[in-house]
Motif scaffolding. Structure first.
Motif, PDB file in Angstrom:
ATOM      1  N   VAL A 148       0.861  -1.179   0.000  1.00 48.57           N
ATOM      2  CA  VAL A 148       0.000   0.000   0.000  1.00 48.57           C
ATOM      3  C   VAL A 148       0.900   1.232   0.000  1.00 48.57           C
ATOM      4  CG1 VAL A 148      -1.840   1.252   1.190  1.00 48.57           C
ATOM      5  CG2 VAL A 148      -1.746  -1.257   1.323  1.00 48.57           C
ATOM      6  N   PRO A 149       0.885   2.045  -1.053  1.00 49.57           N
ATOM      7  CA  PRO A 149       1.755   3.227  -1.093  1.00 49.57           C
ATOM      8  C   PRO A 149       1.337   4.261  -0.064  1.00 49.57           C
ATOM      9  CG  PRO A 149       0.228   3.256  -2.935  1.00 49.57           C
ATOM     10  CD  PRO A 149       0.057   1.934  -2.260  1.00 49.57           C
ATOM     11  N   LEU A 150       2.224   5.192   0.212  1.00 50.48           N
ATOM     12  CA  LEU A 150       1.991   6.184   1.251  1.00 50.48           C
ATOM     13  C   LEU A 150       0.677   6.935   1.045  1.00 50.48           C
ATOM     14  CD1 LEU A 150       3.081   7.751   3.718  1.00 50.48           C
ATOM     15  CD2 LEU A 150       4.267   9.263   2.118  1.00 50.48           C
ATOM     16  N   ALA A 151       0.378   7.304  -0.193  1.00 52.71           N
ATOM     17  CA  ALA A 151      -0.821   8.103  -0.467  1.00 52.71           C
ATOM     18  C   ALA A 151      -2.104   7.359  -0.130  1.00 52.71           C
ATOM     19  CB  ALA A 151      -0.835   8.525  -1.935  1.00 52.71           C
ATOM     20  N   GLU A 152      -2.071   6.022  -0.115  1.00 54.11           N
ATOM     21  CA  GLU A 152      -3.280   5.231   0.101  1.00 54.11           C
ATOM     22  C   GLU A 152      -3.349   4.594   1.482  1.00 54.11           C
ATOM     23  OE1 GLU A 152      -3.639   2.406  -3.074  1.00 54.11           O
ATOM     24  OE2 GLU A 152      -3.016   3.846  -4.599  1.00 54.11           O
ATOM     25  N   GLN A 153      -2.360   4.846   2.328  1.00 54.07           N
ATOM     26  CA  GLN A 153      -2.323   4.175   3.635  1.00 54.07           C
ATOM     27  C   GLN A 153      -3.354   4.758   4.596  1.00 54.07           C
ATOM     28  OE1 GLN A 153       1.680   4.141   5.207  1.00 54.07           O
ATOM     29  NE2 GLN A 153       2.497   3.116   3.387  1.00 54.07           N
ATOM     30  N   ASP A 154      -3.871   3.897   5.460  1.00 49.58           N
ATOM     31  CA  ASP A 154      -4.770   4.308   6.531  1.00 49.58           C
ATOM     32  C   ASP A 154      -3.911   4.870   7.666  1.00 49.58           C
ATOM     33  OD1 ASP A 154      -6.579   4.649   8.548  1.00 49.58           O
ATOM     34  OD2 ASP A 154      -7.042   2.516   8.808  1.00 49.58           O
ATOM     35  N   ARG A 155      -3.859   6.182   7.770  1.00 47.68           N
ATOM     36  CA  ARG A 155      -2.960   6.813   8.732  1.00 47.68           C
ATOM     37  C   ARG A 155      -3.381   6.571  10.174  1.00 47.68           C
ATOM     38  NH1 ARG A 155       0.104  11.687   5.725  1.00 47.68           N
ATOM     39  NH2 ARG A 155       0.140  10.671   3.686  1.00 47.68           N
ATOM     40  N   ALA A 156      -4.632   6.189  10.372  1.00 48.96           N
ATOM     41  CA  ALA A 156      -5.078   5.845  11.722  1.00 48.96           C
ATOM     42  C   ALA A 156      -4.408   4.562  12.214  1.00 48.96           C
ATOM     43  CB  ALA A 156      -6.590   5.679  11.751  1.00 48.96           C
ATOM     44  N   ALA A 157      -3.902   3.752  11.282  1.00 50.34           N
ATOM     45  CA  ALA A 157      -3.243   2.503  11.656  1.00 50.34           C
ATOM     46  C   ALA A 157      -1.776   2.706  12.014  1.00 50.34           C
ATOM     47  CB  ALA A 157      -3.357   1.483  10.516  1.00 50.34           C
ATOM     48  N   TRP A 158      -1.234   3.889  11.761  1.00 52.26           N
ATOM     49  CA  TRP A 158       0.154   4.151  12.111  1.00 52.26           C
ATOM     50  C   TRP A 158       0.342   4.121  13.630  1.00 52.26           C
ATOM     51  CZ3 TRP A 158       1.476   8.974   8.564  1.00 52.26           C
ATOM     52  CH2 TRP A 158       1.487   8.556   7.222  1.00 52.26           C
ATOM     53  N   ASP A 159       1.541   3.772  14.062  1.00 48.79           N
ATOM     54  CA  ASP A 159       1.848   3.655  15.491  1.00 48.79           C
ATOM     55  C   ASP A 159       2.126   5.055  16.053  1.00 48.79           C
ATOM     56  OD1 ASP A 159       3.244   3.296  17.977  1.00 48.79           O
ATOM     57  OD2 ASP A 159       3.593   1.210  17.415  1.00 48.79           O
ATOM     58  N   ALA A 160       1.173   5.575  16.801  1.00 49.14           N
ATOM     59  CA  ALA A 160       1.276   6.949  17.305  1.00 49.14           C
ATOM     60  C   ALA A 160       2.440   7.117  18.280  1.00 49.14           C
ATOM     61  CB  ALA A 160      -0.035   7.359  17.970  1.00 49.14           C
ATOM     62  N   ALA A 161       2.724   6.097  19.082  1.00 51.65           N
ATOM     63  CA  ALA A 161       3.806   6.197  20.070  1.00 51.65           C
ATOM     64  C   ALA A 161       5.163   6.310  19.378  1.00 51.65           C
ATOM     65  CB  ALA A 161       3.784   4.990  21.000  1.00 51.65           C
ATOM     66  N   LEU A 162       5.384   5.503  18.332  1.00 54.56           N
ATOM     67  CA  LEU A 162       6.642   5.581  17.598  1.00 54.56           C
ATOM     68  C   LEU A 162       6.778   6.928  16.898  1.00 54.56           C
ATOM     69  CD1 LEU A 162       6.979   2.023  15.980  1.00 54.56           C
ATOM     70  CD2 LEU A 162       8.070   2.912  18.042  1.00 54.56           C
ATOM     71  N   ILE A 163       5.674   7.435  16.345  1.00 54.07           N
ATOM     72  CA  ILE A 163       5.719   8.741  15.676  1.00 54.07           C
ATOM     73  C   ILE A 163       6.062   9.842  16.675  1.00 54.07           C
ATOM     74  CG2 ILE A 163       4.291  10.486  14.525  1.00 54.07           C
ATOM     75  CD1 ILE A 163       2.869   8.202  13.080  1.00 54.07           C
ATOM     76  N   ALA A 171      14.006  14.151   9.175  1.00 54.70           N
ATOM     77  CA  ALA A 171      13.184  15.361   9.072  1.00 54.70           C
ATOM     78  C   ALA A 171      12.164  15.229   7.941  1.00 54.70           C
ATOM     79  CB  ALA A 171      14.076  16.580   8.852  1.00 54.70           C
ATOM     80  N   ILE A 172      12.567  14.621   6.828  1.00 53.17           N
ATOM     81  CA  ILE A 172      11.634  14.397   5.714  1.00 53.17           C
ATOM     82  C   ILE A 172      10.498  13.488   6.165  1.00 53.17           C
ATOM     83  CG2 ILE A 172      11.396  13.285   3.447  1.00 53.17           C
ATOM     84  CD1 ILE A 172      14.288  14.266   2.864  1.00 53.17           C
ATOM     85  N   ASN A 173      10.840  12.430   6.877  1.00 49.44           N
ATOM     86  CA  ASN A 173       9.805  11.515   7.370  1.00 49.44           C
ATOM     87  C   ASN A 173       8.916  12.178   8.416  1.00 49.44           C
ATOM     88  OD1 ASN A 173       9.920   8.317   6.675  1.00 49.44           O
ATOM     89  ND2 ASN A 173      11.857   9.330   6.198  1.00 49.44           N
ATOM     90  N   ALA A 174       9.474  13.111   9.170  1.00 51.06           N
ATOM     91  CA  ALA A 174       8.664  13.838  10.148  1.00 51.06           C
ATOM     92  C   ALA A 174       7.607  14.687   9.447  1.00 51.06           C
ATOM     93  CB  ALA A 174       9.559  14.711  11.021  1.00 51.06           C
ATOM     94  N   VAL A 175       7.956  15.269   8.302  1.00 54.63           N
ATOM     95  CA  VAL A 175       6.978  16.051   7.542  1.00 54.63           C
ATOM     96  C   VAL A 175       5.859  15.130   7.051  1.00 54.63           C
ATOM     97  CG1 VAL A 175       6.594  17.506   5.515  1.00 54.63           C
ATOM     98  CG2 VAL A 175       8.695  17.763   6.849  1.00 54.63           C
ATOM     99  N   HIS A 176       6.221  13.981   6.510  1.00 56.27           N
ATOM    100  CA  HIS A 176       5.209  13.034   6.017  1.00 56.27           C
ATOM    101  C   HIS A 176       4.277  12.586   7.142  1.00 56.27           C
ATOM    102  CE1 HIS A 176       6.243  12.487   1.847  1.00 56.27           C
ATOM    103  NE2 HIS A 176       7.505  12.205   2.126  1.00 56.27           N
ATOM    104  N   THR A 177       4.844  12.260   8.294  1.00 58.05           N
ATOM    105  CA  THR A 177       4.031  11.709   9.380  1.00 58.05           C
ATOM    106  C   THR A 177       3.314  12.797  10.179  1.00 58.05           C
ATOM    107  OG1 THR A 177       6.062  11.599  10.726  1.00 58.05           O
ATOM    108  CG2 THR A 177       5.326   9.571   9.664  1.00 58.05           C
ATOM    109  N   SER A 178       3.588  14.053   9.867  1.00 54.12           N
ATOM    110  CA  SER A 178       2.857  15.153  10.514  1.00 54.12           C
ATOM    111  C   SER A 178       1.553  15.469   9.789  1.00 54.12           C
ATOM    112  CB  SER A 178       3.725  16.418  10.562  1.00 54.12           C
ATOM    113  OG  SER A 178       4.861  16.227  11.373  1.00 54.12           O
ATOM    114  N   ALA A 179       1.457  15.059   8.524  1.00 56.38           N
ATOM    115  CA  ALA A 179       0.273  15.380   7.722  1.00 56.38           C
ATOM    116  C   ALA A 179      -0.861  14.415   8.039  1.00 56.38           C
ATOM    117  CB  ALA A 179       0.618  15.316   6.240  1.00 56.38           C
TER     118      ALA A 179
END
Length: 410
Positions: A253-268, A296-304
């Motif tokens: 599943v590419p980044l644009a289509e991922q369910d961001r609610a499933a991301w690990d909030a503690a790791l982020i 830092a690039i990944n922080a921008v992605h995971t902040s959106a």
């Protein structure tokens, strides 16, 4: 000592995968199996120079690894009691033995000897300690398998001919070796996060977990090393997205289509905290390195909250800075993805096409090009690019995704 190294090399080539597979079947835990195998090799490094190489090195390693696995299981089950006993006996936490109180990390630092070129020591350590295969290492370095095999063989020959001392590094040795160690851990993590071989699971969480664990130890050993903190942040922010990366049907599943609610909030949250620490250090005059900028690039992605909320201008600025530090074609390819979002797929495609000579054998190059051609409505050219990406991709989840995208073309 050369005989010991040669025996270890032969045993590793012949036994590593078999030992790990046997222990995984017996104990049902890949992490325990890989840890026990690594401990067995670390024990061999310490004992064989004094005791001599055993008649059957493979059998010795298998037996030792089994004992190490059993010991670890027993330790885990009695950790609380042992911790109390240690405190009662010493009145405080017992001091670690040596600069590095972890067998596998100690062995990685030992193998990352500064007498070898960085890429060579990284490749050798990936093979000898991390257990990656030559094809996996070759794909990580974008070279042919035969070339990588020759590189590793030459490294072993140089160690033998130059009588490079194979000793555990002291605390003073760590700073000059840490760049190679971080490179090893980064490549181990990448192989776990998106396996490159066709014969493995698409994701190998045992590898990513071990890479994160060891990177935490490196940061504890060298708390002032910005790149150690940056790599840990990068791993955490990347690992946080793993639950959403493969669908139930086994498709990437590419980044644009991922369910961001499933991301690990503690790791982020932990990754963002580390990035903020490094940004504060940069504001105070510290120069950020490659891993810090990638984090830092990944922080921008995971902040959106949504792909549409992504600050692509900030990502492009970070890639521009990274390109000045590391002008590699892969960085240029990733930068083109940000360019496509800001300036359009036609501008990005022109930048991607200029990389063909360097990335012709790299499947993400063809996948990126296929997507840009699709967005431009050039279906036949897009289909050809997808075909090439599918041909080169080894990961089954990625192949399934690319195949579906190709088959959706008009």
């Amino acid at each position: 000592m050369a005989d010991v190294r040669a025996a270890l090399t032969r045993a590793h080539h012949e036994e590593w995968a078999r030992v790990v597979a046997a222990l995984t079947r017996r104990f049902g835990d890949l992490d325990i199996a890989e840890e026990a195998a690594a401990e067995a090799f670390a024990t061999a490094v310490r004992r064989w120079p004094a005791d001599g190489v055993p008649p059957n090195p493979g059998a010795w390693l298998t037996t030792t690894a089994n004992r190490k696995a059993i010991d670890r299981i027993r330790r885990e089950s009695k950790r609380g009691d042992k911790h109390q006993e240690a405190q009662m006996a010493y009145g405080h936490e017992p001091e670690p033995l040596g600069a590095i109180d972890d067998d596998r990390l100690r062995l990685i630092f030992t193998c990352c000897h500064p007498a070898l070129a960085v890429q060579t020591r990284v490749a050798l350590t990936l093979r000898m300690v991390a257990g990656l295969t030559v094809p996996e290492i070759a794909r990580a370095f974008l070279v042919r398998e035969t070339a990588m095999e020759q590189r590793i063989t030459r490294a072993k020959a140089k160690i033998s001919a130059a009588r490079v001392p194979y000793r555990v590094p002291s605390a003073e040795d760590l700073p000059e070796r840490v760049s190679g160690v971080l490179a090893v851990l980064f490549l181990v993590f990448n192989e776990g996060y998106l396996a490159s071989g066709p014969g493995t699971d698409p994701l190998r969480p045992g590898l990513t977990a071990e890479a994160i664990r060891l990177t935490r130890l490196v940061r504890a050993l060298l708390p002032d090393d910005g790149e150690a903190a940056g790599l840990l942040a990068l791993m955490l922010l990347t690992e946080a997205r793993r639950p959403a990366r493969v669908s139930s049907g086994g498709e990437l599943v590419p980044l644009a289509e991922q369910d961001r609610a499933a991301w690990d909030a503690a790791l982020i949250a932990e990754g963002h905290r580390l990035v903020r620490e490094r940004l504060a250090a940069a504001a105070a005059g510290a120069v950020p390195g490659r891993y810090q900028i990638l984090a830092a690039i990944n922080a921008v992605h995971t902040s959106a909250r949504d792909m549409r909320d992504t600050d692509w201008s900030q990502i492009l600025a970070l890639y521009d800075r990274l390109a000045r530090l590391d002008p590699s074609p892969i960085i240029a390819l990733n930068r083109a993805v940000a360019v496509a979002e800001l300036d359009g797929p036609d501008v990005a495609l022109a930048a991607v096409d200029r990389l063909e000579g360097e990335l012709a054998g790299y499947h993400p190059y063809h996948a990126t090009r296929a997507d840009l051609l699709r967005r431009l409505g050039r279906s036949e050219q897009s289909r050809a690019a997808y075909d090439k990406a599918i041909e080169l991709a080894g990961n089954t989840a990625e192949t399934a995704y690319l195949t579906r995208r190709r088959d959706q073309l008009a």
